[in-house]
Design a protein around this motif. Structure first.
Motif, PDB file in Angstrom:
ATOM      1  N   LEU A 107       0.833  -1.201   0.000  1.00  0.00           N
ATOM      2  CA  LEU A 107       0.000   0.000   0.000  1.00  0.00           C
ATOM      3  C   LEU A 107       0.870   1.254   0.000  1.00  0.00           C
ATOM      4  O   LEU A 107       0.584   2.229  -0.705  1.00  0.00           O
ATOM      5  N   ALA A 108       1.946   1.230   0.755  1.00  0.00           N
ATOM      6  CA  ALA A 108       2.861   2.373   0.799  1.00  0.00           C
ATOM      7  C   ALA A 108       3.549   2.572  -0.549  1.00  0.00           C
ATOM      8  O   ALA A 108       3.792   3.712  -0.972  1.00  0.00           O
ATOM      9  N   LYS A 109       3.849   1.460  -1.231  1.00  0.00           N
ATOM     10  CA  LYS A 109       4.527   1.532  -2.529  1.00  0.00           C
ATOM     11  C   LYS A 109       3.676   2.220  -3.588  1.00  0.00           C
ATOM     12  O   LYS A 109       4.192   2.911  -4.469  1.00  0.00           O
ATOM     13  N   ILE A 110       2.359   2.008  -3.513  1.00  0.00           N
ATOM     14  CA  ILE A 110       1.494   2.547  -4.566  1.00  0.00           C
ATOM     15  C   ILE A 110       0.799   3.844  -4.144  1.00  0.00           C
ATOM     16  O   ILE A 110      -0.013   4.389  -4.898  1.00  0.00           O
ATOM     17  N   GLU A 111       1.134   4.326  -2.962  1.00  0.00           N
ATOM     18  CA  GLU A 111       0.508   5.556  -2.484  1.00  0.00           C
ATOM     19  C   GLU A 111       0.843   6.711  -3.439  1.00  0.00           C
ATOM     20  O   GLU A 111       1.989   6.876  -3.862  1.00  0.00           O
TER      21      GLU A 111
ATOM     22  N   THR B  11      -1.948   8.117  -8.975  1.00  0.00           N
ATOM     23  CA  THR B  11      -3.274   8.544  -9.459  1.00  0.00           C
ATOM     24  C   THR B  11      -3.651   7.877 -10.764  1.00  0.00           C
ATOM     25  O   THR B  11      -4.802   7.952 -11.193  1.00  0.00           O
ATOM     26  N   ASP B  12      -2.692   7.222 -11.420  1.00  0.00           N
ATOM     27  CA  ASP B  12      -2.967   6.597 -12.719  1.00  0.00           C
ATOM     28  C   ASP B  12      -3.520   5.188 -12.589  1.00  0.00           C
ATOM     29  O   ASP B  12      -3.964   4.600 -13.591  1.00  0.00           O
ATOM     30  N   LEU B  13      -3.524   4.606 -11.383  1.00  0.00           N
ATOM     31  CA  LEU B  13      -3.939   3.214 -11.231  1.00  0.00           C
ATOM     32  C   LEU B  13      -5.432   3.039 -11.502  1.00  0.00           C
ATOM     33  O   LEU B  13      -6.268   3.804 -11.014  1.00  0.00           O
ATOM     34  N   THR B  14      -5.748   2.000 -12.273  1.00  0.00           N
ATOM     35  CA  THR B  14      -7.147   1.654 -12.530  1.00  0.00           C
ATOM     36  C   THR B  14      -7.504   0.270 -12.002  1.00  0.00           C
ATOM     37  O   THR B  14      -8.666  -0.008 -11.733  1.00  0.00           O
ATOM     38  N   HIS B  15      -6.481  -0.616 -11.851  1.00  0.00           N
ATOM     39  CA  HIS B  15      -6.742  -1.997 -11.429  1.00  0.00           C
ATOM     40  C   HIS B  15      -5.702  -2.451 -10.397  1.00  0.00           C
ATOM     41  O   HIS B  15      -4.501  -2.184 -10.567  1.00  0.00           O
ATOM     42  N   VAL B  16      -6.179  -3.135  -9.382  1.00  0.00           N
ATOM     43  CA  VAL B  16      -5.305  -3.788  -8.405  1.00  0.00           C
ATOM     44  C   VAL B  16      -5.741  -5.248  -8.309  1.00  0.00           C
ATOM     45  O   VAL B  16      -6.925  -5.546  -8.100  1.00  0.00           O
ATOM     46  N   PHE B  17      -4.781  -6.160  -8.465  1.00  0.00           N
ATOM     47  CA  PHE B  17      -5.051  -7.590  -8.381  1.00  0.00           C
ATOM     48  C   PHE B  17      -4.426  -8.118  -7.093  1.00  0.00           C
ATOM     49  O   PHE B  17      -3.228  -7.917  -6.840  1.00  0.00           O
TER      50      PHE B  17
ATOM     51  N   HIS C 279     -11.612  -8.712   1.255  1.00  0.00           N
ATOM     52  CA  HIS C 279     -12.485  -7.576   1.548  1.00  0.00           C
ATOM     53  C   HIS C 279     -11.819  -6.565   2.483  1.00  0.00           C
ATOM     54  O   HIS C 279     -12.036  -5.355   2.347  1.00  0.00           O
ATOM     55  N   ASP C 280     -10.993  -7.046   3.411  1.00  0.00           N
ATOM     56  CA  ASP C 280     -10.265  -6.126   4.285  1.00  0.00           C
ATOM     57  C   ASP C 280      -9.303  -5.259   3.473  1.00  0.00           C
ATOM     58  O   ASP C 280      -9.213  -4.040   3.670  1.00  0.00           O
ATOM     59  N   MET C 281      -8.581  -5.904   2.553  1.00  0.00           N
ATOM     60  CA  MET C 281      -7.636  -5.152   1.717  1.00  0.00           C
ATOM     61  C   MET C 281      -8.378  -4.219   0.764  1.00  0.00           C
ATOM     62  O   MET C 281      -7.948  -3.076   0.541  1.00  0.00           O
ATOM     63  N   ARG C 282      -9.491  -4.701   0.249  1.00  0.00           N
ATOM     64  CA  ARG C 282     -10.265  -3.871  -0.685  1.00  0.00           C
ATOM     65  C   ARG C 282     -10.730  -2.578  -0.021  1.00  0.00           C
ATOM     66  O   ARG C 282     -10.743  -1.513  -0.649  1.00  0.00           O
ATOM     67  N   SER C 283     -11.081  -2.648   1.256  1.00  0.00           N
ATOM     68  CA  SER C 283     -11.597  -1.474   1.955  1.00  0.00           C
ATOM     69  C   SER C 283     -10.539  -0.394   2.125  1.00  0.00           C
ATOM     70  O   SER C 283     -10.863   0.778   2.334  1.00  0.00           O
ATOM     71  N   ASP C 284      -9.257  -0.772   2.028  1.00  0.00           N
ATOM     72  CA  ASP C 284      -8.177   0.203   2.185  1.00  0.00           C
ATOM     73  C   ASP C 284      -7.725   0.805   0.854  1.00  0.00           C
ATOM     74  O   ASP C 284      -6.815   1.648   0.829  1.00  0.00           O
ATOM     75  N   LEU C 285      -8.335   0.380  -0.230  1.00  0.00           N
ATOM     76  CA  LEU C 285      -7.961   0.882  -1.553  1.00  0.00           C
ATOM     77  C   LEU C 285      -9.011   1.885  -2.034  1.00  0.00           C
ATOM     78  O   LEU C 285     -10.179   1.795  -1.663  1.00  0.00           O
ATOM     79  N   PRO C 286      -8.629   2.858  -2.850  1.00  0.00           N
ATOM     80  CA  PRO C 286      -9.581   3.853  -3.343  1.00  0.00           C
ATOM     81  C   PRO C 286     -10.771   3.205  -4.046  1.00  0.00           C
ATOM     82  O   PRO C 286     -10.628   2.189  -4.739  1.00  0.00           O
TER      83      PRO C 286
END
Length: 770
Positions: free
Chosen positions: A717-721, A724-730, A740-747
């Motif tokens: 999470l710190a690496k991708i902070e 603004t160009d990100l559209t997908h996280v796998f 779901h826990d990780m998803r809640s911490d992503l935009p």
């Protein structure tokens, strides 16, 4: 019925199997009404990557795929087989066999990189070429692009009986009594999948000829209920197909349009060849600045949007013009290419009034921005349902064009005219500059060539996905089989359509050169009008003095002049000049001075005829005519050198299939990585898979990232902070709660996908999902 026939084939009792088969045959022969067709045996797919082993179903590589076997044992490179149809036994070398899956048996796709070409900024969307059976490729695309495609253009096999397509790896010819229903079965499954790819306002375009036109139209009406369906007649063969009662010159584009406003655009006037527009700069007599100083003024234009913003004040003759831009606008003056200061046809007030109603416009040419005016309004901007123009000819702009690309005939029959395909796609995508376009019967790859041409013409970033198999021709297959080669061998695959035609065609056209370094010669027509100057035709009719000719004799003479009706002639008139006709005739050379004054305002003339026996006088008059009228301003299709290539990127993959247990254990990340890249828009260079111990993949220039170790999520999470160009996280995790826990911490705006559980549950294909 097909399922029943499949089960009949499994009956061990020969007599019982034959009796039931005969009864089913009789049922199939009964009269049916409407578009009711026999659903033939489901297609079978080869799964090359899976090794041949006991318990699997296989087929012989060079045989029809409906002839299948069960493997009972494999020993020393030899497989012992049990034929599914009759339980007979035989042996075959393992390398002559391929594992197959029937419809309904889940298979897990992989995309294997084959090659790529980059001729543009890698951050731009890449075009995609997939070598595959298109049914299974469509199932994969359904998961990657469901509801995201703007336009599907396809040119399926026409089923003429000429053995031009295969069903279950067997050529269908004119002697096959079920060829129409086989074709409809083949098409129905693909069209059902294609429908799911389309956006709400997405459009399907299918080209076809008379052979299956009516069947296809009925099938489309059934599948696309509630859509509007149009038949566009395209004249693609001027000579016509010979040997029949009528010489057929046309084919159809069936356009399937959702009932959504604006799904199909309008035909813009500046892309119509022959539109009646002229440069607003005056030419000929009285065209100099000194003749009309009030009509020498700057027209201020936005150089990016070509919007005409305002008109400047006219300049006195002793005031020098300025070409300095101001407030982001550039001044356009009535100055010709030789630097001669002339004047505008319209004064400033009328020019602005005509601009407001769309009759004056700025256009960027290779030699700068120019201002044009429209002589006649178009009565309609809607696309017509009958298309006929020279660029639609499939021989000149299909076969001959392909020969130019390759430098010789590539051995591909009946390629489409590049411009016919471009014009079809343009009806939907001309004003969708970021459109996603798919073609799953890609053939020689004309669709991608057309999309690149559209992008180069208007600066669009349309993305194209091509799918084609790598079939070899029947003649080539026979030759290579006699040489001991078989499908899957490198020498065999090298002459397949995808490897030998589709890929090199688009690679060469993107780069503007071939692999051997030779540059492509020839030019594209961009479809956009440009203004050119060309000389007017000035001719002497020297067999008589015009003033001595009677009216009857004059009529006989003009009967030989195209576009000049005899009814327009008047007895004893010294000349003929009409505001609506492009031809003028001087009968009486003694009245030449007065005639020349009239010509000064006749900029529309293309042909001028002087009827006199005096050659010296004619030569002097011809020089005066040229000075009076100047060159003719005409519209023609702008050209683009093929050697210029295209600013585009193309990635080439082959569809293969994986063992699900290998995926679940994380051993096949490299094989599914291309799919993740495509889901994220295929932007940025296609990344390499990291080593097996990597915690994450964060590729440069790509709008997606992958977390492989869920325990490292906080570091990830710190690496991708700040990205603004990100559209997908796998996220690779088998735990729904952890996901779901990780998803809640992503935009919230980012699309988050769970791997590999998502892949195993959703990326399985071949299950006849509808």
């Amino acid at each position: 019925m097909a399922r029943l026939e499949e089960k009949i084939a499994e009956i061990k009792d020969t007599e019982l199997r034959g009796t039931i088969a005969e009864e089913v045959k009789a049922l199939k022969a009964q009269k049916k009404f409407g578009l009711v067709f026999e659903q033939h045996q489901p297609e079978v797919v080869r799964v090359y990557r899976v090794p041949v082993r006991a318990g699997l179903t296989v087929a012989k590589k060079a045989s029809v795929l409906t002839e299948t076997y069960r493997v009972s044992r494999v020993r020393d490179g030899l497989a012992e087989l049990v034929k599914d149809a009759d339980d007979s036994r035989e042996s075959a070398p393992v390398d002559t066999l391929t594992v197959v899956r029937r419809m309904g048996q889940a298979i897990h796709p992989a995309l294997v990189p084959v090659d790529q070409v980059q001729n543009s900024d890698p951050s731009q969307p890449h075009h995609i070429l997939i070598e595959a059976d298109n049914y299974h490729a469509l199932q994969l695309l359904d998961y990657l692009y469901s509801g995201k495609v703007d336009c599907i253009y396809i040119d399926p096999p026409y089923n003429t009986g000429a053995r031009d397509w295969k069903y279950n790896n067997d050529y269908v010819d004119g002697n096959d009594g079920w060829r129409h229903s086989k074709w409809l079965t083949f098409m129905e499954k693909r069209l059902q999948l294609a429908k799911r790819l389309l956006k709400v306002d997405g459009v399907l375009i299918v080209t076809i000829d008379d052979n299956e036109f009516h069947n296809l139209r009925c099938l489309l009406t059934d599948i696309f209920s509630g859509y509007n369906i149009f038949n566009v007649v395209i004249e693609h063969n001027k000579r016509g197909r010979q040997g029949e009662e009528f010489a057929k010159t046309h084919e159809y584009a069936i356009v399937v349009v959702p009932d959504v406003p604006g799904a199909v655009g309008e035909e813009p006037s500046d892309l119509i060849i022959g539109g009646e527009t002229r440069n607003l700069r005056r030419t000929g007599n009285n065209s100099l600045r000194s003749a009309r100083p009030k009509q020498f003024y700057p027209i201020w234009v936005n150089p990016e949007t070509l919007e005409i913003v305002r008109a400047g004040e006219s300049l006195a003759l002793d005031v020098q013009r300025s070409d300095t831009p101001m407030d982001g606008l550039v001044p356009i003056w009535p100055v010709d290419k030789q630097g001669v200061e002339r004047n505008w046809y319209y004064g400033a007030e009328r020019m602005l009034a005509e601009y407001r109603v769309g009759k004056v416009f700025a256009r960027k040419q290779s030699y700068g921005i120019h201002v044009y005016y429209t002589l006649k309004e178009k009565t309609s901007k809607r696309y017509k349902t009958v298309w006929s123009k020279p660029t639609l000819d499939a021989s000149t702009y299909g076969s001959e064009f392909l020969n130019k690309v390759f430098g010789s005939a590539p051995g591909f029959s009946f390629p489409k005219s590049l411009y016919a395909v471009r014009d079809c796609i343009a009806t939907v995508c001309l004003h969708r500059k970021s459109a996603l376009i798919a073609d799953f019967f890609a053939g020689s790859g004309t669709t991608l060539n057309a999309v690149n041409l559209l992008n180069a013409t208007d600066g669009g970033q349309r993305q194209c996905i091509l799918v084609t198999n790598n079939e070899v021709s029947e003649e080539e297959a026979s030759t290579m089989t006699a040489q001991g080669l078989q499908p899957g061998d490198e020498a065999w695959d090298a002459v397949g359509i995808c490897r030998s035609v589709t890929w090199p065609r688009n690679k060469y056209t993107i780069l503007g050169k071939r692999d051997d370094g030779t540059v492509l010669s020839g030019e594209y027509f961009t479809g956009r009008n440009v203004s050119i100057e060309k000389p007017r035709i000035i001719r002497q009719l020297g067999f008589a003095d015009g003033r001595t000719l009677s009216l009857a004799q004059r009529k006989q003479l003009v009967a030989l002049v195209p576009g000049l009706p005899q009814s327009k002639l008047v007895a004893d008139a010294p000349w003929f000049l009409d505001d609506d006709l492009p031809v003028s005739v001087l009968w009486d050379v003694q009245q030449a001075a007065a005639w020349l004054e009239e010509l000064a305002e006749a900029d529309h003339l293309t042909d001028i005829l002087v009827v006199t026996t005096e050659s010296r006088l004619f030569n002097a008059l011809a020089a005066q005519i040229k000075e009076t009228l100047g060159p003719l301003s005409a519209e023609e299709d702008e050209k683009r050198p093929m050697a210029a290539g295209f600013a585009a990127n193309l990635a080439y993959f082959k569809l293969d299939f994986l063992e699900p247990t290998e995926v679940a254990m994380g051993r096949q990340f490299a094989a599914i990585l291309p799919m993740l890249w495509m889901m994220a828009g295929a932007k940025g260079a296609h990344p390499e898979a990291p080593d097996a111990h990597a915690h994450w993949l964060i590729p440069d220039g790509c709008p997606f990232v992958v977390l492989m170790r869920e325990g490292r999520f906080r570091e990830f999470l710190a690496k991708i902070e700040g990205r603004t160009d990100l559209t997908h996280v796998f996220l690779v995790t088998n735990s729904d709660s952890a996901y779901h826990d990780m998803r809640s911490d992503l935009p919230e705006h980012i699309e988050v996908v769970q791997l590999y559980k998502n892949y195993l549950e959703n990326f399985k294909i071949n299950t006849q999902r509808r």
